[in-house]
Design a protein around this motif. Structure first.
Motif, PDB file in Angstrom:
ATOM      1  N   ASP A 144      32.902 -17.558  40.573  1.00 13.84           N
ATOM      2  CA  ASP A 144      33.797 -18.418  41.348  1.00 13.84           C
ATOM      3  C   ASP A 144      33.368 -19.880  41.303  1.00 13.84           C
ATOM      4  O   ASP A 144      34.182 -20.782  41.550  1.00 13.84           O
ATOM      5  CB  ASP A 144      33.842 -17.949  42.805  1.00 13.84           C
ATOM      6  N   LEU A 145      32.091 -20.106  40.998  1.00 11.63           N
ATOM      7  CA  LEU A 145      31.591 -21.478  40.898  1.00 11.63           C
ATOM      8  C   LEU A 145      31.879 -22.118  39.547  1.00 11.63           C
ATOM      9  O   LEU A 145      31.952 -23.340  39.433  1.00 11.63           O
ATOM     10  CB  LEU A 145      30.076 -21.491  41.125  1.00 11.63           C
ATOM     11  N   LEU A 146      32.016 -21.295  38.515  1.00 13.74           N
ATOM     12  CA  LEU A 146      32.089 -21.817  37.151  1.00 13.74           C
ATOM     13  C   LEU A 146      33.188 -22.862  36.931  1.00 13.74           C
ATOM     14  O   LEU A 146      32.967 -23.827  36.197  1.00 13.74           O
ATOM     15  CB  LEU A 146      32.255 -20.655  36.163  1.00 13.74           C
ATOM     16  N   PRO A 147      34.382 -22.704  37.520  1.00 15.20           N
ATOM     17  CA  PRO A 147      35.387 -23.756  37.298  1.00 15.20           C
ATOM     18  C   PRO A 147      34.931 -25.140  37.727  1.00 15.20           C
ATOM     19  O   PRO A 147      35.407 -26.148  37.188  1.00 15.20           O
ATOM     20  CB  PRO A 147      36.578 -23.286  38.147  1.00 15.20           C
ATOM     21  N   TYR A 148      34.003 -25.186  38.689  1.00 12.75           N
ATOM     22  CA  TYR A 148      33.549 -26.477  39.205  1.00 12.75           C
ATOM     23  C   TYR A 148      32.258 -26.955  38.550  1.00 12.75           C
ATOM     24  O   TYR A 148      31.847 -28.108  38.739  1.00 12.75           O
ATOM     25  CB  TYR A 148      33.329 -26.365  40.721  1.00 12.75           C
ATOM     26  N   LEU A 149      31.602 -26.067  37.787  1.00 10.51           N
ATOM     27  CA  LEU A 149      30.302 -26.418  37.202  1.00 10.51           C
ATOM     28  C   LEU A 149      30.331 -26.618  35.700  1.00 10.51           C
ATOM     29  O   LEU A 149      29.478 -27.298  35.149  1.00 10.51           O
ATOM     30  CB  LEU A 149      29.279 -25.314  37.512  1.00 10.51           C
ATOM     31  N   ALA A 150      31.276 -25.965  35.020  1.00  8.09           N
ATOM     32  CA  ALA A 150      31.219 -25.922  33.556  1.00  8.09           C
ATOM     33  C   ALA A 150      32.570 -26.206  32.935  1.00  8.09           C
ATOM     34  O   ALA A 150      33.624 -26.009  33.549  1.00  8.09           O
ATOM     35  CB  ALA A 150      30.717 -24.548  33.090  1.00  8.09           C
ATOM     36  N   ASP A 151      32.514 -26.654  31.693  1.00  2.00           N
ATOM     37  CA  ASP A 151      33.723 -26.885  30.906  1.00  2.00           C
ATOM     38  C   ASP A 151      34.321 -25.549  30.486  1.00  2.00           C
ATOM     39  O   ASP A 151      33.585 -24.617  30.159  1.00  2.00           O
ATOM     40  CB  ASP A 151      33.353 -27.699  29.655  1.00  2.00           C
ATOM     41  N   PRO A 152      35.667 -25.426  30.474  1.00  2.00           N
ATOM     42  CA  PRO A 152      36.286 -24.181  30.006  1.00  2.00           C
ATOM     43  C   PRO A 152      35.841 -23.775  28.605  1.00  2.00           C
ATOM     44  O   PRO A 152      35.835 -22.595  28.272  1.00  2.00           O
ATOM     45  CB  PRO A 152      37.788 -24.495  30.046  1.00  2.00           C
ATOM     46  N   ALA A 153      35.441 -24.738  27.784  1.00  2.00           N
ATOM     47  CA  ALA A 153      34.949 -24.413  26.445  1.00  2.00           C
ATOM     48  C   ALA A 153      33.661 -23.608  26.513  1.00  2.00           C
ATOM     49  O   ALA A 153      33.353 -22.829  25.613  1.00  2.00           O
ATOM     50  CB  ALA A 153      34.722 -25.693  25.641  1.00  2.00           C
ATOM     51  N   VAL A 154      32.900 -23.789  27.604  1.00  2.00           N
ATOM     52  CA  VAL A 154      31.663 -23.035  27.794  1.00  2.00           C
ATOM     53  C   VAL A 154      31.951 -21.685  28.436  1.00  2.00           C
ATOM     54  O   VAL A 154      31.434 -20.654  28.018  1.00  2.00           O
ATOM     55  CB  VAL A 154      30.669 -23.832  28.665  1.00  2.00           C
ATOM     56  N   THR A 155      32.809 -21.680  29.471  1.00  2.00           N
ATOM     57  CA  THR A 155      33.089 -20.436  30.188  1.00  2.00           C
ATOM     58  C   THR A 155      34.038 -19.529  29.435  1.00  2.00           C
ATOM     59  O   THR A 155      34.045 -18.325  29.634  1.00  2.00           O
ATOM     60  CB  THR A 155      33.685 -20.734  31.574  1.00  2.00           C
ATOM     61  N   GLY A 156      34.895 -20.112  28.578  1.00  2.00           N
ATOM     62  CA  GLY A 156      35.814 -19.302  27.786  1.00  2.00           C
ATOM     63  C   GLY A 156      37.059 -18.874  28.513  1.00  2.00           C
ATOM     64  O   GLY A 156      37.770 -17.970  28.068  1.00  2.00           O
ATOM     65  N   LYS A 157      37.363 -19.495  29.660  1.00  2.00           N
ATOM     66  CA  LYS A 157      38.593 -19.163  30.378  1.00  2.00           C
ATOM     67  C   LYS A 157      39.090 -20.395  31.119  1.00  2.00           C
ATOM     68  O   LYS A 157      38.332 -21.350  31.344  1.00  2.00           O
ATOM     69  CB  LYS A 157      38.360 -17.999  31.348  1.00  2.00           C
ATOM     70  N   PRO A 158      40.378 -20.405  31.524  1.00  2.00           N
ATOM     71  CA  PRO A 158      40.944 -21.612  32.131  1.00  2.00           C
ATOM     72  C   PRO A 158      40.234 -21.976  33.430  1.00  2.00           C
ATOM     73  O   PRO A 158      39.971 -21.117  34.274  1.00  2.00           O
ATOM     74  CB  PRO A 158      42.404 -21.213  32.402  1.00  2.00           C
ATOM     75  N   GLY A 159      39.957 -23.261  33.600  1.00  2.00           N
ATOM     76  CA  GLY A 159      39.296 -23.706  34.811  1.00  2.00           C
ATOM     77  C   GLY A 159      40.184 -23.668  36.035  1.00  2.00           C
ATOM     78  O   GLY A 159      39.700 -23.599  37.159  1.00  2.00           O
TER      79      GLY A 159
END
Length: 341
Positions: free
Chosen positions: A229-244
């Motif tokens: 749940d934190l990833l949209p605010y911490l990482a670029d979608p290119a890193v997480t692999g899913k829409p922010g």
């Protein structure tokens, strides 16, 4: 480079380059070769997408940490990935997400009907894959126990998906942090617990060892969802692999949002409720949420809570003997809260 960044890179390297990870990736490629009919092609695309194979690795590591052999449980480990990937395919249809693991989601590339059918097929493949362990020397009673654990986890996963929608509908009334923890324990934690528990059951681990890996995975599941749940605010979608903006678009009160709502004053609470009220674009919703999360310190607090769950997970491994498998379980725990690296 900070000590945290070094630890994160070490965890990623230990997990993704481990002999178990290489063997599982190779086995997936062998079992799902290029060619075949359309459903086979879709399944291969989904299964061999970039990913860390955390759930099958948990099963293998739990089996080895409790005295078992990797070679005897590889089919069951792949079964866990089948279940997980099937749930992702269906999740993306539900959420309308067109990006998964850094590439087009299955339904975006192949269409919704074929995506749903392929996800269903992977669910059925789970049981025949686990059954292969009998021919590899695992007692049939242990295989039956593992099948039961995975089937129950699949049901709990679906229940958690439904509860996630209920939480969004109930918030800001009944949908608070307690409801969130229950949802996360089902939607995310169930399959992680099942992977670890099934690995220990297949290996013939003692009741104490089986309970240890199950408790480990329970804390791991909570941390995983909290950090997700934190990833949209911490990482670029290119890193997480899913829409922010996926959670914002689906108006979900995620973990940091719930923490912010609890800590915020009346004005910021109103802003959160307005943002998730459905009147903004996903981009505007996300922007408002981010502003309030930063203002209330909810991002740091959410990260600290996730780290605390990982500390509890690592402590749960104390009854297990030290060794490579124990180290891999610890590395997976570290990786869970460093996925933005």
């Amino acid at each position: 480079m900070t000590a945290e960044a070094v630890a994160a890179r070490t965890a990623v390297r230990e997990v993704t380059l481990s002999p178990a990870a290489r063997e599982l990736r190779r086995e997936l490629d062998l079992r799902w070769p290029a060619g075949g009919d359309r459903m086979h092609e879709i399944a291969r695309y989904a299964l061999l997408a970039p990913g860390k194979l955390l759930r099958p690795l948990l099963l293998v590591a739990s089996a080895e940490a409790t005295g078992g052999s990797r070679s005897e449980v590889v089919p069951a480990a792949l079964a866990v990935e089948y279940l997980h990937v099937a749930s992702l395919i269906h999740d993306d249809v539900i959420d309308g997400d067109d990006l998964r693991r850094g590439q087009s989601s299955v339904h975006a590339l192949y269409g919704v009907p074929d995506a749903i059918a392929t996800g269903d097929a992977l669910l059925f493949r789970v049981f025949s894959a686990v059954a292969e362990c009998v021919a590899l020397g695992v007692p049939d009673t242990a295989v039956l126990a593992a099948v039961r654990v995975l089937a129950e986890a699949g049901e709990d996963l679906c229940r958690g998906q439904v509860q996630e929608a209920e939480l969004a509908a109930a918030w800001p009334g009944a949908g608070g942090l307690e409801a969130y923890r229950e949802m996360a324990s089902l939607k995310t934690g169930a399959l992680l617990r099942a992977a670890c528990r099934a690995g220990a059951l297949l290996s013939g681990g003692s009741p104490e060892e089986t309970e240890a890996v199950t408790v480990f995975a329970g804390h791991l599941g909570l941390a995983f969802q909290m950090y997700d749940d934190l990833l949209p605010y911490l990482a670029d979608p290119a890193v997480t692999g899913k829409p922010g903006t996926s959670d914002a678009a689906n108006l979900r009160p995620t973990f940091p949002v719930l923490l912010a709502h609890e800590a915020a004053g009346p004005e910021d609470r109103h802003r959160l409720e307005q943002a998730l009220g459905g009147g903004f674009t996903p981009e505007r919703t996300f922007a408002v949420l981010r502003e309030v999360l930063l203002a209330t310190g909810a991002l740091d607090l959410a990260r600290d809570r996730a780290y605390a769950e990982i500390a509890r997970a690592r402590a749960a491994l104390a009854p297990l003997p030290s060794g490579d498998a124990h180290g891999l379980l610890s590395a997976i725990a570290d990786l869970t809260v460093h996925r933005d690296r």
